[in-house]
Design an enzyme around this catalytic site. Structure first.
Site, PDB file in Angstrom:
ATOM      1  N   GLN A 247      -5.237  -3.770  -4.354  1.00 17.36           N
ATOM      2  CA  GLN A 247      -5.141  -4.993  -3.566  1.00 17.36           C
ATOM      3  C   GLN A 247      -5.878  -6.155  -4.213  1.00 17.36           C
ATOM      4  O   GLN A 247      -5.501  -7.316  -4.052  1.00 17.36           O
ATOM      5  CB  GLN A 247      -5.689  -4.749  -2.151  1.00 17.36           C
ATOM      6  CG  GLN A 247      -4.885  -3.743  -1.350  1.00 17.36           C
ATOM      7  CD  GLN A 247      -3.440  -4.181  -1.163  1.00 17.36           C
ATOM      8  OE1 GLN A 247      -3.151  -5.215  -0.563  1.00 17.36           O
ATOM      9  NE2 GLN A 247      -2.514  -3.392  -1.686  1.00 17.36           N
ATOM     10  N   HIS A 250      -3.954  -8.839  -6.197  1.00 13.44           N
ATOM     11  CA  HIS A 250      -3.150  -9.877  -5.553  1.00 13.44           C
ATOM     12  C   HIS A 250      -3.608 -11.274  -5.955  1.00 13.44           C
ATOM     13  O   HIS A 250      -2.792 -12.186  -6.112  1.00 13.44           O
ATOM     14  CB  HIS A 250      -3.219  -9.749  -4.027  1.00 13.44           C
ATOM     15  CG  HIS A 250      -2.157  -8.874  -3.452  1.00 13.44           C
ATOM     16  ND1 HIS A 250      -0.880  -9.312  -3.203  1.00 13.44           N
ATOM     17  CD2 HIS A 250      -2.183  -7.569  -3.083  1.00 13.44           C
ATOM     18  CE1 HIS A 250      -0.162  -8.321  -2.702  1.00 13.44           C
ATOM     19  NE2 HIS A 250      -0.927  -7.258  -2.620  1.00 13.44           N
ATOM     20  N   GLU A 315      -7.293  -7.406   7.052  1.00 10.57           N
ATOM     21  CA  GLU A 315      -5.833  -7.312   7.069  1.00 10.57           C
ATOM     22  C   GLU A 315      -5.371  -5.853   6.955  1.00 10.57           C
ATOM     23  O   GLU A 315      -4.578  -5.367   7.749  1.00 10.57           O
ATOM     24  CB  GLU A 315      -5.261  -8.137   5.915  1.00 10.57           C
ATOM     25  CG  GLU A 315      -3.753  -8.057   5.778  1.00 10.57           C
ATOM     26  CD  GLU A 315      -3.262  -8.748   4.519  1.00 10.57           C
ATOM     27  OE1 GLU A 315      -2.053  -9.036   4.450  1.00 10.57           O
ATOM     28  OE2 GLU A 315      -4.075  -9.002   3.598  1.00 10.57           O
ATOM     29  N   HIS A 316      -5.836  -5.156   5.915  1.00  9.71           N
ATOM     30  CA  HIS A 316      -5.496  -3.754   5.688  1.00  9.71           C
ATOM     31  C   HIS A 316      -6.764  -2.917   5.805  1.00  9.71           C
ATOM     32  O   HIS A 316      -7.752  -3.208   5.127  1.00  9.71           O
ATOM     33  CB  HIS A 316      -4.928  -3.536   4.289  1.00  9.71           C
ATOM     34  CG  HIS A 316      -3.767  -4.410   3.938  1.00  9.71           C
ATOM     35  ND1 HIS A 316      -3.870  -5.504   3.106  1.00  9.71           N
ATOM     36  CD2 HIS A 316      -2.465  -4.338   4.307  1.00  9.71           C
ATOM     37  CE1 HIS A 316      -2.679  -6.063   2.964  1.00  9.71           C
ATOM     38  NE2 HIS A 316      -1.811  -5.393   3.683  1.00  9.71           N
ATOM     39  N   ASP A 349       2.776  -2.333   1.816  1.00  7.57           N
ATOM     40  CA  ASP A 349       3.191  -3.547   1.114  1.00  7.57           C
ATOM     41  C   ASP A 349       4.646  -3.481   0.665  1.00  7.57           C
ATOM     42  O   ASP A 349       5.357  -4.489   0.674  1.00  7.57           O
ATOM     43  CB  ASP A 349       2.318  -3.772  -0.124  1.00  7.57           C
ATOM     44  CG  ASP A 349       0.979  -4.402   0.209  1.00  7.57           C
ATOM     45  OD1 ASP A 349       0.799  -4.848   1.343  1.00  7.57           O
ATOM     46  OD2 ASP A 349       0.110  -4.441  -0.685  1.00  7.57           O
ATOM     47  N   HIS A 409       5.251 -31.409  45.457  1.00  5.78           N
ATOM     48  CA  HIS A 409       5.489 -29.971  45.418  1.00  5.78           C
ATOM     49  C   HIS A 409       5.558 -29.407  46.839  1.00  5.78           C
ATOM     50  O   HIS A 409       6.419 -28.582  47.158  1.00  5.78           O
ATOM     51  CB  HIS A 409       4.352 -29.260  44.668  1.00  5.78           C
ATOM     52  CG  HIS A 409       4.404 -29.400  43.183  1.00  5.78           C
ATOM     53  ND1 HIS A 409       4.286 -30.615  42.543  1.00  5.78           N
ATOM     54  CD2 HIS A 409       4.557 -28.465  42.199  1.00  5.78           C
ATOM     55  CE1 HIS A 409       4.351 -30.434  41.239  1.00  5.78           C
ATOM     56  NE2 HIS A 409       4.526 -29.128  40.997  1.00  5.78           N
TER      57      HIS A 409
END
Length: 434
Positions: A247, A250, A315-316, A349, A409
């Site tokens: 990861q 990335h 995230e992961h 992924d 109303h």
């Protein structure tokens, strides 16, 4: 702590320089439409074709030129994504209930009519994003999906285009960056606007989505990819190191964090990372990410590890422990969980079928990732068929509305309470008398 990040925390989305550039491009596209899109595409991507949209013959030629194994693999992965998204869709039910005699309340899940899918290119053409954004939208029932991807060094990216086509996109554009997001959100002379835009991108794409949110729906606010591993002494330091670096490649700002109860695993993972970086083809990126944003925490118990992982809200989150499913009960703040050594984040992924568009920068505390429901609007309806129930609610509405000084109303309620007998409405009689 066995390793601390060496770099500074990344500036949040909305960084002034990025924000100013994005705001100017959006303003230009708003004012000048296609001309501005073409101008900025030339500036940023050196790409100004006769048409940004690919025609059917161009798409067919691109797909036909790819190896059969590539197309078969794309189809297989897209089926995994489709099957999971379909199960999600089937979990959402329209319903109607009768709450009182003759009072019917209902819910419907209606897809948006047009969605935009952004498939990143550049350093890494993220073909998998086509599966995640387009397939999921089509399963939701979106009639029109306009997909776009940047050119790759002045060329049409064939695998991305094939993935977008096989996923079911009605329109495919070779167009990237802020100009692509602005064109989809605002519409131009040749690109009709969409109602939701999904898909990851760089800081400029993320900022464009942030600035345009409200005029168009978006999947979520996204930052650099993140991975966090929780490991006990049963974990293999080699596997931990490989998965962290998978990861980190990335981007240079991608956090990679290990939380472990085992000093052996922590120090062994550090040693393996140093060894693996030597010949990793993406080491220039991964090594910077690990140096500046990598961390290794040593804690006493797994409960402490889970609590610290929740603070990250990564995230992961990968669980490499003897009993990985324990994390389903112990943890609550994460984008996606990956349980056990047989499961890795890279599966999510690329191939396994769950959606890889996930919350980052702590957003997992308040949202999940992209799913079929993002393309649906849950709407409600109501019908009162029984006159006595209508009268009951009319009286109640009158009282509750007047508590808030909403006389208009209240009068709508009074009309139902009187069952349209105007003689029984005091304020109407007073109005007539005056």
């Amino acid at each position: 702590m066995l390793k601390r990040p060496a770099g500074q925390a990344e500036a949040p989305i909305g960084d002034s320089q990025v924000a100013q550039t994005v705001a100017q491009v959006i303003a230009d596209v708003r004012a000048d439409g296609d001309e501005a899109v073409r101008r900025h595409s030339g500036t940023f991507d050196h790409w100004q074709p006769a048409s940004f949209r690919l025609g059917p013959a161009q798409i067919a030629a691109i797909v036909a030129a790819l190896p059969t194994t590539v197309l078969d693999d794309i189809r297989f992965v897209q089926k995994q994504v489709s099957d999971f998204a379909r199960a999600q869709r089937e979990s959402l039910h329209d319903f109607e209930i009768e709450t009182l005699p003759g009072v019917f309340l209902g819910q419907k899940n209606i897809p948006v009519s047009a969605a935009g899918a952004y498939v990143p290119g550049g350093r890494y053409p993220l073909t998998a994003s086509a599966h995640m954004t387009i397939v999921t939208a089509k399963v939701a029932g979106v009639e029109r999906v306009a997909a776009t991807t940047p050119p790759n060094r002045g060329e049409v990216p064939p695998v991305s285009v094939a993935a977008m086509h096989l996923a079911g996109a009605e329109e495919i554009y070779v167009l990237g960056g802020v100009q692509a997001i602005a064109a989809l959100a605002l519409g131009t002379e040749t690109i009709p606007p969409v109602h939701v835009i999904a898909g990851p991108g760089n800081a400029y794409v993320a900022e464009a989505k942030r600035q345009l949110f409200g005029e168009v729906g978006i999947d979520l606010f996204a930052g650099p990819t993140e991975v966090l591993i929780v490991a006990d002494d049963s974990a293999d330091p080699f596997v931990v190191a490989v998965d962290l670096l998978s990861q980190a490649e990335h981007g240079p700002d991608s956090p990679a964090v290990l939380i472990t109860t085992s000093e052996r695993v922590g120090r062994g993972s550090l040693d393996w990372i140093d060894r693996l970086l030597v010949d990793l083809p993406t080491r220039d990126i991964a090594s910077r990410a690990w140096r500046d944003h990598g961390a290794v925490h040593l804690v006493d118990t797994l409960d402490e590890a889970y609590a610290l992982a929740d603070q990250y809200a990564s995230e992961h989150v990968q669980i490499l422990t003897e009993t990985p499913r324990e994390a389903l009960d112990k943890m609550r703040d994460y984008g996606a969980l990956f349980l056990g050594e047989n499961t890795c984040v890279s599966f999510g992924d690329k191939v396994i079928g769950t959606n890889h568009v996930l919350p980052t920068r702590g957003a997992a505390r308040y949202t999940g990732g992209l799913w079929v429901g993002k393309y649906l609007r849950t709407v409600t309806y109501q019908e009162v068929r029984d006159p006595s129930s209508s009268a009951f609610f009319g009286e109640l509405c009158g009282r509750m509305s007047r508590l808030e000084n909403f006389e208009g109303h209240a009068r709508s309620g009074d009309v139902r309470a009187a069952r349209f007998d105007t003689a029984g409405i005091p304020w109407l009689a007073a109005s007539d008398a005056s």
